[in-house]
Design an enzyme around this catalytic site. Structure first.
Site, short mmCIF file in Angstrom:
data_model
loop_
_atom_site.label_atom_id
_atom_site.label_comp_id
_atom_site.label_asym_id
_atom_site.label_seq_id
_atom_site.Cartn_x
_atom_site.Cartn_y
_atom_site.Cartn_z
N ILE A 155 0.84 -1.21 0.00
CA ILE A 155 0.00 0.00 0.00
C ILE A 155 0.87 1.26 0.00
O ILE A 155 0.63 2.20 -0.76
CB ILE A 155 -0.98 -0.01 1.20
CG1 ILE A 155 -1.94 -1.20 1.07
CG2 ILE A 155 -1.74 1.30 1.31
CD1 ILE A 155 -2.82 -1.46 2.28
N PRO A 206 2.14 -2.21 9.47
CA PRO A 206 1.17 -3.01 10.22
C PRO A 206 1.17 -2.66 11.70
O PRO A 206 2.13 -2.05 12.19
CB PRO A 206 1.67 -4.45 10.00
CG PRO A 206 3.09 -4.35 9.59
CD PRO A 206 3.33 -2.97 9.07
N THR A 232 -4.57 5.21 7.48
CA THR A 232 -5.51 4.25 6.86
C THR A 232 -5.05 2.83 7.21
O THR A 232 -5.49 1.88 6.57
CB THR A 232 -5.54 4.40 5.32
OG1 THR A 232 -4.21 4.29 4.83
CG2 THR A 232 -6.15 5.71 4.89
N ARG A 234 -4.03 0.97 10.85
CA ARG A 234 -4.74 0.41 11.99
C ARG A 234 -4.82 1.46 13.08
O ARG A 234 -3.85 2.20 13.32
CB ARG A 234 -4.03 -0.83 12.55
CG ARG A 234 -4.21 -2.10 11.73
CD ARG A 234 -5.64 -2.66 11.82
NE ARG A 234 -5.83 -3.88 11.05
CZ ARG A 234 -6.21 -3.95 9.77
NH1 ARG A 234 -6.45 -2.83 9.10
NH2 ARG A 234 -6.37 -5.11 9.18
N ASP A 258 -9.05 6.47 8.67
CA ASP A 258 -10.05 5.49 8.23
C ASP A 258 -10.19 4.40 9.29
O ASP A 258 -10.98 3.49 9.12
CB ASP A 258 -9.58 4.88 6.90
CG ASP A 258 -10.60 3.95 6.28
OD1 ASP A 258 -11.80 4.34 6.25
OD2 ASP A 258 -10.24 2.85 5.83
N GLU A 263 -12.47 0.94 17.28
CA GLU A 263 -13.53 0.90 16.25
C GLU A 263 -14.42 -0.34 16.34
O GLU A 263 -15.54 -0.33 15.84
CB GLU A 263 -12.90 0.98 14.85
CG GLU A 263 -12.12 -0.28 14.44
CD GLU A 263 -11.51 -0.17 13.04
OE1 GLU A 263 -10.88 0.85 12.74
OE2 GLU A 263 -11.67 -1.13 12.26
N HIS A 295 -13.45 2.74 8.25
CA HIS A 295 -12.72 1.59 7.70
C HIS A 295 -13.28 1.16 6.34
O HIS A 295 -13.72 0.02 6.16
CB HIS A 295 -12.74 0.42 8.69
CG HIS A 295 -11.49 -0.39 8.60
ND1 HIS A 295 -10.81 -0.85 9.72
CD2 HIS A 295 -10.78 -0.83 7.53
CE1 HIS A 295 -9.74 -1.53 9.33
NE2 HIS A 295 -9.70 -1.54 8.00
P1 NAD Z 1 2.72 -4.93 3.63
O1 NAD Z 1 3.02 -6.10 4.52
O2 NAD Z 1 2.86 -5.09 2.15
O3 NAD Z 1 3.65 -3.69 4.05
C1 NAD Z 1 3.88 -3.30 5.37
C2 NAD Z 1 5.23 -2.60 5.39
O4 NAD Z 1 5.43 -2.06 6.70
C3 NAD Z 1 6.41 -3.53 5.10
O5 NAD Z 1 7.23 -2.99 4.08
C4 NAD Z 1 7.17 -3.59 6.42
O6 NAD Z 1 8.57 -3.72 6.27
C5 NAD Z 1 6.80 -2.24 7.02
N1 NAD Z 1 7.01 -2.16 8.46
C6 NAD Z 1 6.96 -3.15 9.39
N2 NAD Z 1 7.27 -2.66 10.60
C7 NAD Z 1 7.51 -1.34 10.43
C8 NAD Z 1 7.86 -0.29 11.30
N3 NAD Z 1 8.06 -0.51 12.61
N4 NAD Z 1 8.02 0.93 10.80
C9 NAD Z 1 7.84 1.18 9.47
N5 NAD Z 1 7.50 0.23 8.60
C10 NAD Z 1 7.34 -1.02 9.08
O7 NAD Z 1 1.27 -4.47 4.03
P2 NAD Z 1 0.23 -3.62 3.15
O8 NAD Z 1 -0.58 -4.53 2.31
O9 NAD Z 1 0.96 -2.47 2.54
O10 NAD Z 1 -0.74 -3.07 4.30
C11 NAD Z 1 -0.30 -2.17 5.29
C12 NAD Z 1 -1.33 -2.06 6.38
O11 NAD Z 1 -2.51 -1.45 5.85
C13 NAD Z 1 -1.86 -3.41 6.90
O12 NAD Z 1 -1.01 -3.92 7.93
C14 NAD Z 1 -3.21 -3.06 7.43
O13 NAD Z 1 -3.08 -2.71 8.81
C15 NAD Z 1 -3.60 -1.80 6.66
N6 NAD Z 1 -4.79 -2.01 5.80
C16 NAD Z 1 -5.84 -1.17 5.92
C17 NAD Z 1 -6.97 -1.32 5.13
C18 NAD Z 1 -8.16 -0.40 5.19
O14 NAD Z 1 -9.24 -0.75 4.69
N7 NAD Z 1 -8.05 0.78 5.76
C19 NAD Z 1 -7.00 -2.39 4.19
C20 NAD Z 1 -5.88 -3.21 4.08
C21 NAD Z 1 -4.78 -3.02 4.88
#
Ligand code: NAD
Length: 331
Positions: A155, A206, A232, A234, A258, A263, A295
């Protein structure tokens, strides 16, 4: 496989039923959230399909296991609502949908930025009320702004690419820099540097023990005064009382989210006829420079279709004893 689908809204039924024409699982939909109290509904179902606010804590997992459930199929990427240690101890398999549409969430984050900057929520209501004054709607050019991205996974990378298109300077913090971001010209830095440099910060990491309340009283003091904070990812990434203090003092100039730490009892339901008891949430949404959505970042038809396809394929893999690429490795 016989699957009990919890937190099933009309749109979940629609997309899962459509996708199931290719899988022929026996799906039973329950609109209620999964909690220890509602877990008896899953009696006799080998698989439970759950979403982000279903409570998959040790108590619920124990109850499900006693009723012969051995598979938890998450319709989400995040799995912070699952007690993985308990699942492992109970010999339960947990699968998820690691990617369904990173564009959906990244585009929603950008939507929140535009909404806050250009005050579209006010402009929309004003024009409908025949009030064509521009007072109070002053924004700023995104072009040339410094945007801090925390987490450049799937994302975060999409978000970086969109903000690059706006002509922003991009800085990022992630323990594992992404080559796609480096190619875009994103500068990786440490967290304090990012916090101090950014005009806007967007969270895409995450929720883990080390990211819990990443934005707190101390880190808010390191931000540029008047910064825009977008979440957006958690709710638990932000200490809500601390961000409220930051908004009241002016340190945080704009806040778009979001997600919200508490929530679970609020989101995904129409509560417009009830008195919300969560004072923190009500205070947060009372500020003129705050935009909250419930969300919905994932909520595009592309994402729902992908979620349904992958969830049913995951269940089919486990049923057939095939290796499932989306099984969560419990360490
Ligand atoms: P992803 O696993 O592809 O990417 C997460 C990134 O965060 C990774 O590159 C990881 O190295 C990095 N990371 C881990 N610990 C970290 C830290 N301490 N500091 C900085 N970066 C760190 O995940 P994604 O698919 O990009 O999703 C990211 C987050 O988006 C998910 O964990 C979820 O919580 C959230 N999400 C929200 C919605 C929504 O509807 N609002 C939907 C899907 C996902």
């Amino acid at each position: 496989m016989k699957v009990a689908v919890f937190s099933a809204k009309a749109y979940d039924r629609h997309f899962l039923t459509q996708a199931n024409h290719a899988y022929h699982h026996d799906l039973t939909f329950f609109e209620t959230r999964l909690t220890p109290k509602t877990s008896p509904l899953a009696e006799g179902f080998p698989a439970v399909c759950a979403f982000i606010n279903d409570q998959l804590d040790s108590e619920t997992l124990h109850a499900l296991r006693q009723q012969q459930t051995h598979l938890i199929a998450l319709r989400s990427a995040g799995f912070n609502n699952v007690d993985l240690e308990a699942a492992q101890a109970l010999d339960m398999t947990v699968v998820r949908v690691p990617a369904y549409s990173p564009y959906a969430v990244a585009e929603h984050a950008v939507g929140l930025i535009l909404m806050l900057n250009r005050k579209l929520y006010r402009a929309y209501n004003r024009v409908r009320d025949d009030n064509f004054s521009l007072d109070g709607l002053l924004g700023f050019d995104l072009h040339g702004c410094t945007v801090g991205i925390i987490g450049t996974g799937k994302i975060g990378q999409c978000f970086a690419s969109i903000m690059h298109g706006f002509g922003c300077n991009l800085v990022a913090y992630d323990p594992y820099p992404a080559s796609a971001c480096l190619e875009l010209g994103v500068t990786y830095t440490d967290l304090p540097e990012l916090l101090g440099q950014s005009d806007m910060i967007s969270l895409h990491c995450p929720l883990l023990p080390d990211t819990y309340h990443l934005i707190n009283r101390e880190t808010i003091q390191q931000l540029k005064p008047g910064v825009m904070v977008i979440n957006t990812s958690r709710g638990g990434l932000i200490d809500t009382p601390a961000i409220i203090e930051g908004i009241k003092s002016g340190q945080v100039g704009y806040f778009g989210a979001d997600v919200y730490e508490e929530e679970g009892p609020l989101f995904f339901e129409d509560r417009s006829d009830t008195v919300i008891q969560d004072d923190t949430f009500q205070l947060l949404q009372s500020f003129p420079n705050v935009v909250l959505t419930a969300h919905q970042g994932f909520f595009t038809r592309n994402a729902l279709d992908n979620i349904a396809q992958t969830t049913l394929a995951n269940i089919a893999d486990i049923e057939a004893n095939r290796p499932c690429p989306n099984r969560i490795a419990i360490t």
